[in-house]
Design an enzyme around this catalytic site. Structure first.
Site, PDB file in Angstrom:
ATOM      1  N   CYS A 133       0.952  -1.578  -0.258  1.00 55.46           N
ATOM      2  CA  CYS A 133      -0.189   0.139  -0.317  1.00 55.46           C
ATOM      3  C   CYS A 133       0.611   1.222   0.083  1.00 55.46           C
ATOM      4  O   CYS A 133       1.243   1.424  -0.856  1.00 55.46           O
ATOM      5  CB  CYS A 133      -0.802  -0.336   1.057  1.00 55.46           C
ATOM      6  SG  CYS A 133      -2.065   1.164   1.054  1.00 55.46           S
ATOM      7  N   HIS A 236      -3.705  -5.088   0.585  1.00 60.92           N
ATOM      8  CA  HIS A 236      -3.391  -5.293   1.543  1.00 60.92           C
ATOM      9  C   HIS A 236      -3.275  -6.858   2.182  1.00 60.92           C
ATOM     10  O   HIS A 236      -3.463  -7.412   2.086  1.00 60.92           O
ATOM     11  CB  HIS A 236      -4.117  -4.694   2.568  1.00 60.92           C
ATOM     12  CG  HIS A 236      -3.238  -3.492   3.082  1.00 60.92           C
ATOM     13  ND1 HIS A 236      -2.557  -2.899   3.702  1.00 60.92           N
ATOM     14  CD2 HIS A 236      -4.466  -2.105   2.599  1.00 60.92           C
ATOM     15  CE1 HIS A 236      -2.438  -1.563   3.559  1.00 60.92           C
ATOM     16  NE2 HIS A 236      -3.577  -1.722   2.624  1.00 60.92           N
ATOM     17  N   GLU A 238      -1.508  -8.906   3.135  1.00 57.39           N
ATOM     18  CA  GLU A 238      -1.265  -9.178   4.643  1.00 57.39           C
ATOM     19  C   GLU A 238      -2.442  -9.146   5.643  1.00 57.39           C
ATOM     20  O   GLU A 238      -2.676 -10.444   6.553  1.00 57.39           O
ATOM     21  CB  GLU A 238      -0.280  -8.242   5.328  1.00 57.39           C
ATOM     22  CG  GLU A 238      -1.071  -7.145   6.899  1.00 57.39           C
ATOM     23  CD  GLU A 238      -1.665  -6.025   4.968  1.00 57.39           C
ATOM     24  OE1 GLU A 238      -0.935  -6.046   4.213  1.00 57.39           O
ATOM     25  OE2 GLU A 238      -1.789  -4.773   5.425  1.00 57.39           O
TER      26      GLU A 238
END
Ligand code: MN
Length: 261
Positions: A133, A236, A238
């Site tokens: 990001c 994202h 993660e």
């Protein structure tokens, strides 16, 4: 899936082989407490999703707080096998030679300095970098690229790139560009991703190329063409890695490459 220990550093001590997991630095942000017991207090913070993703990818996470002395930043980076550039605030447009657009959010020059210097030093020391990001945007700006300060500068008919709802839920599709590092990692022409950004890469830094795009043309990933592994994605992974196994290879490959140094 077991950890691919073969690709990690092997250390031989008196005939015994030890596996050293790669140490992955995660750039912290400065979080300002708005309420609670200590309003106005600042904290060094990252989302725990990054920590978990690095662990699941086979690395040892290490948080790097924002500091401002260049030699000390170098000292931080020298401890690492790889560097994860986390998400966060907008980068000041002054960093890429622009004045602020109406839609720019709060910016923090000391965070920008730390993150941009960290990226440059890591590249100079040939430490692999994964940018997520804002991290993608830091990579692009650190090496000479620019950003759309708000997606309305790109088009008034963009897709929704700041989704509502749960953070792990995919909300738009992303085309993965063939013959890129990212395409080799993900092994797919297209993935569905979550999306929490109102900015994106505009002019790509010299030596880098686009590896992913949304259907509206917004750049969703960049990578270094030659040399050390530097990959950035605008979504994202993660936040998705726990629920979407297809995002885990991104962390595993980054950490594996970091371990080979
Ligand atoms: Mn998006």
């Amino acid at each position: 899936m077991g950890i691919q220990v073969d690709s990690f550093l092997k250390i031989k001590v008196r005939g015994e082989i030890y596996i050293k997991k790669p140490i992955i630095g995660i750039l912290a942000n400065v979080l300002i407490e708005e309420g609670g017991r200590f309003p106005g207090m600042t904290r060094a913070a990252v989302s725990h999703d990054y920590v978990q993703a690095i662990i699941r990818g086979g690395g040892i996470p290490l948080l790097l707080p924002v500091i401002s002395d260049e030699e000390d930043i170098r000292g931080q980076i020298e401890q690492l096998d790889g560097l994860l550039l986390s998400g966060g605030y907008d980068i000041s447009p002054l960093q890429y030679g622009e004045e602020p657009h109406q839609e720019i959010d709060a910016t923090f020059p000391e965070i920008d300095y730390h993150h941009i210097m960290s990226a440059r030093i890591a590249a100079e020391l040939e430490k692999p970098i994964l940018g997520i990001c804002r991290g993608l945007q830091v990579i692009n700006v650190a090496f000479g690229g620019t950003l759309y300060q708000d997606l309305s500068q790109f088009s008034n008919t963009c897709l929704r790139h700041f989704q509502k709802g749960q953070r792990h839920v995919p909300s738009h599709s992303v085309e993965i560009i063939k013959d890129t590092v990212l395409s080799r990692i993900l092994g797919q022409d297209s993935v569905v991703t979550n999306s929490f950004h109102h900015q994106s890469a505009k002019d790509i830094a010299p030596g880098f190329t686009v590896n992913a795009k949304a259907k509206d043309g917004i750049i969703e990933g960049i990578e270094k063409i030659d040399g050390v592994f530097i990959v950035g994605v605008q979504w994202h992974p993660e936040m998705m890695a726990d629920k979407s196994p297809e995002m885990l290879p991104l962390f595993r490959e980054f950490i594996s490459v970091a371990g080979k140094k």
